[in-house]
Every structure is written in C-alpha cells, then in structure tokens.
Design an enzyme around this catalytic site. Structure first.
Site, PDB file in Angstrom:
ATOM      1  N   GLY A   1       0.838  -1.184   0.000  1.00  0.00           N
ATOM      2  CA  GLY A   1       0.000   0.000   0.000  1.00  0.00           C
ATOM      3  C   GLY A   1       0.883   1.247   0.000  1.00  0.00           C
TER       4      GLY A   1
ATOM      5  N   SER B   1       6.794  -4.155  -2.003  1.00  0.00           N
ATOM      6  CA  SER B   1       6.277  -2.853  -2.397  1.00  0.00           C
ATOM      7  C   SER B   1       6.408  -1.881  -1.218  1.00  0.00           C
ATOM      8  CB  SER B   1       4.838  -2.996  -2.897  1.00  0.00           C
ATOM      9  OG  SER B   1       4.428  -1.853  -3.605  1.00  0.00           O
ATOM     10  N   TRP B   2       5.311  -1.258  -0.770  1.00  0.00           N
ATOM     11  CA  TRP B   2       5.418  -0.415   0.415  1.00  0.00           C
ATOM     12  C   TRP B   2       5.962  -1.208   1.603  1.00  0.00           C
ATOM     13  CZ3 TRP B   2       6.122   3.778   2.985  1.00  0.00           C
ATOM     14  CH2 TRP B   2       5.822   3.814   4.364  1.00  0.00           C
TER      15      TRP B   2
ATOM     16  N   ASP C   1       8.517  -5.121 -13.743  1.00  0.00           N
ATOM     17  CA  ASP C   1       7.743  -4.422 -12.713  1.00  0.00           C
ATOM     18  C   ASP C   1       7.663  -2.952 -13.127  1.00  0.00           C
ATOM     19  OD1 ASP C   1       6.844  -3.078 -10.434  1.00  0.00           O
ATOM     20  OD2 ASP C   1       7.966  -4.364  -9.054  1.00  0.00           O
TER      21      ASP C   1
ATOM     22  N   HIS D   1       5.054  -6.972 -10.816  1.00  0.00           N
ATOM     23  CA  HIS D   1       5.129  -6.486  -9.435  1.00  0.00           C
ATOM     24  C   HIS D   1       4.490  -7.431  -8.413  1.00  0.00           C
ATOM     25  CE1 HIS D   1       5.504  -3.366  -6.366  1.00  0.00           C
ATOM     26  NE2 HIS D   1       4.229  -3.488  -6.063  1.00  0.00           N
TER      27      HIS D   1
END
Length: 321
Positions: free
Chosen positions: A46, A113-114, A269, A297
């Site tokens: 996120g 990711s985050w 990605d 991703h």
C-alpha cells in the site's frame, strides 16, 4: 517461463489480538505456523492495503512463527481509513510495540512494495532487532518513483488505463496528480471519496501483473477496502513518505551492514521499476538480488513466488545450522 512455485498450504492463525498503540489507533495482529519457530514479521503493501491470508503461505509453517498485522487505518485495524497520527515513523514504532508485546528479541522482516520500504525504515532504525530481510518489488518512496507511476513514465506503457485514471482530474490540476487525488480523497463527502478511491485503485490494479488480472479489476469497484487503500496511499505519497530527505532509505542503507538480505524483483515491474532493487543491492553489501525475468510487481506471479519461498527456506536453513 519458469516453473510455478508451490505455495505452502493455507493455514489459520493460532492467535489473534488487537493492540492499542495509542494516538487513537488499535492494530489487528495475528500469529500462525509454529509458536516456537523462527519469528518472521510480514509487512503488507500500500500503504493501506491490509494483510491477507496468502501472505502466510511463503514461509514453512513448521519452521516459522509467522506474524502479520494490519497497519494503521486499514484492514481490521482502526479507526478505518484514518490519516491522523499515521506516518512511516508511527508504523516503525508500532512494529517495536508488537515485538515487545510478543517477547521477541530479533526477527526476520518480509515485505513487498510499500512493505519493503517499511521493512527498510525499521531495519535502518533498529538493525539490532533484525535477523534477515526478504524484500520484493523494492519501493524507496523517492520523488522520481512517484512521478514515474503517477505523472509520466508508466503512462507510456498503459496509456488507456492512465487516461481513465486522470479523467476525473481537470487539466489544470494534472501537474500534480497525487495532490489532486489527495484533495478528493479527503473531502467531507464520502461518496466523492469513494469515487476517487475506485479510480485510484483501478490504476494500480491495471499495472501490477505482467498479465492483466481481470478478476482483480472486476472486484475492485465493490471492495470496501479501497477507501483505506487510496486515502492512506495518497496521504503518504503527498507527504513523500514522511522522510526528512528524498532518497533517505537508500542513503541510510549502510545501516543494514551485517544484516543478510534477499531482494526479489520482477524485470517487468512497472509499479516499482527494477532500478530501485539494483540501486539498493549496490548500496547494501549483505544482500543478494534475484531479478525474475518473466514477472511484474505482484507477489503471486510464479517466478516471484518461487524466489520468495526459496529465500525463506534458505534463511530457515541458515538459522537451523
């Protein structure tokens, strides 16, 4: 194409609880796998996406004590979609609170990711608490990365999806699309917030996999989680991740010295381009970079999943030897 990875069997938590972390926030925390196994904290993306059961399936439940939590304002934590007292540094301290509450001395951090950015922020702040890092789809929250995805770069690859994304934004506001969405996601009108959240979420969902996931795109408009996802992402991104300087995570990678790590990144990605992972690996001598040639991703793409499982197995073997 590489062979498909076999995820570990789906398991249920042996413990769930809510932890009051102050500032009006409470966090949902769960544990699964082996209570006496090697502790691993899994950090969702996120920010604002919340955890999900699939995240438990990259670690051998016989060898790991698998810990998940929903970060402030999302998933089963509350208040829902709250932006108050919700920054990277609040989350770093939340992780420490969870560690102390569970009586864990040191643990592995696993994030994509985050989640990779948050893992790095924690490890650079508390390196003595980290046994190893497994990172996927590295995100360093730099201005250039945000501009690539929300302003100009990724739109050259997905012009039709990007056109739909910016359609609700007047031409005069398109010079800063994140700020334009942030204004719409923080107005008092919840219907307007939800409309903006759908558009924001569909843009990201259109780009995460090397092959378009039509089921994900179909489910997003009706998902209640998209409001927290979009509001919290826009809140973090308009504030540049709450870092003191652009590129702070990379600049402080020297603090990871002595922490072994495996970085897994898809060659294609387009959400967090592979240059992020390459630069991090160059700045972190204790890391290994695994570039997956046939992936984007998403953590569930076969090549990504295969390398993540190999990484958690390798660290389990290392700790057992």
């Amino acid at each position: 194409m590489g062979e498909t990875a076999e995820l570990f069997p789906s398991i249920e938590p042996f413990d769930t609880f809510r932890l009051d972390v102050g500032d009006g926030h409470h966090l949902y925390v769960e544990q699964s796998g082996n209570p006496n196994g090697q502790p691993a904290l899994l950090l969702h993306g996120g920010p604002g996406a919340g955890s999900n059961p699939t995240m438990r399936r990259f670690h051998d439940p016989a060898r790991y004590r698998i810990i998940l939590f929903d970060q402030r304002g999302c998933g089963r934590s509350g208040p829902f979609a709250s932006l108050a007292n919700n920054t990277t540094w609040h989350l770093v301290e939340d992780i420490e609170r969870i560690r102390r509450h569970l009586g864990i001395e040191r643990w592995q951090l696993f994030g994509g990711s985050w989640g990779s950015a948050l893992a790095l922020a924690y490890a650079e702040t508390h390196p003595e608490r980290v046994t190893s890092l497994v990172l996927r789809g590295v995100f360093l929250v730099r201005r250039a990365e945000l501009d690539w995805f929300y302003q100009s770069g990724c739109n050259w690859l997905f012009p039709e999806a990007y056109a739909a994304f910016v359609k609700p934004i007047p031409q005069a506001e398109r010079g800063d699309v994140i700020a334009a969405y942030y204004r719409r996601l923080t107005v008092p009108d919840q219907a307007a917030q939800l409309e903006a959240a759908r558009s924001w979420s569909l843009w990201e969902a259109s780009t995460v996999s090397i092959v378009e996931d039509t089921q994900r795109l179909r489910l997003i408009p009706a998902s209640p989680s998209i409001l927290a996802f979009a509001r919290i992402e826009a809140h973090y991104f308009v504030n540049r991740g709450f870092f003191a300087a652009d590129g702070e995570l990379l600049a402080k990678a020297y603090k990871l010295d002595g922490i072994p790590g495996i970085i897994v990144h898809g060659r294609y990605d387009v959400v967090t381009p592979v240059r992020n992972a390459w630069e991090l690996a160059a700045a972190w001598p204790g890391s290994q970079l695994k570039i997956v040639s046939d992936a984007g991703h998403a953590m569930t793409e076969p090549g990504i999943a295969r390398e993540l499982i190999a990484a958690t197995r390798a660290f389990a073997d290392r700790m057992a030897s």
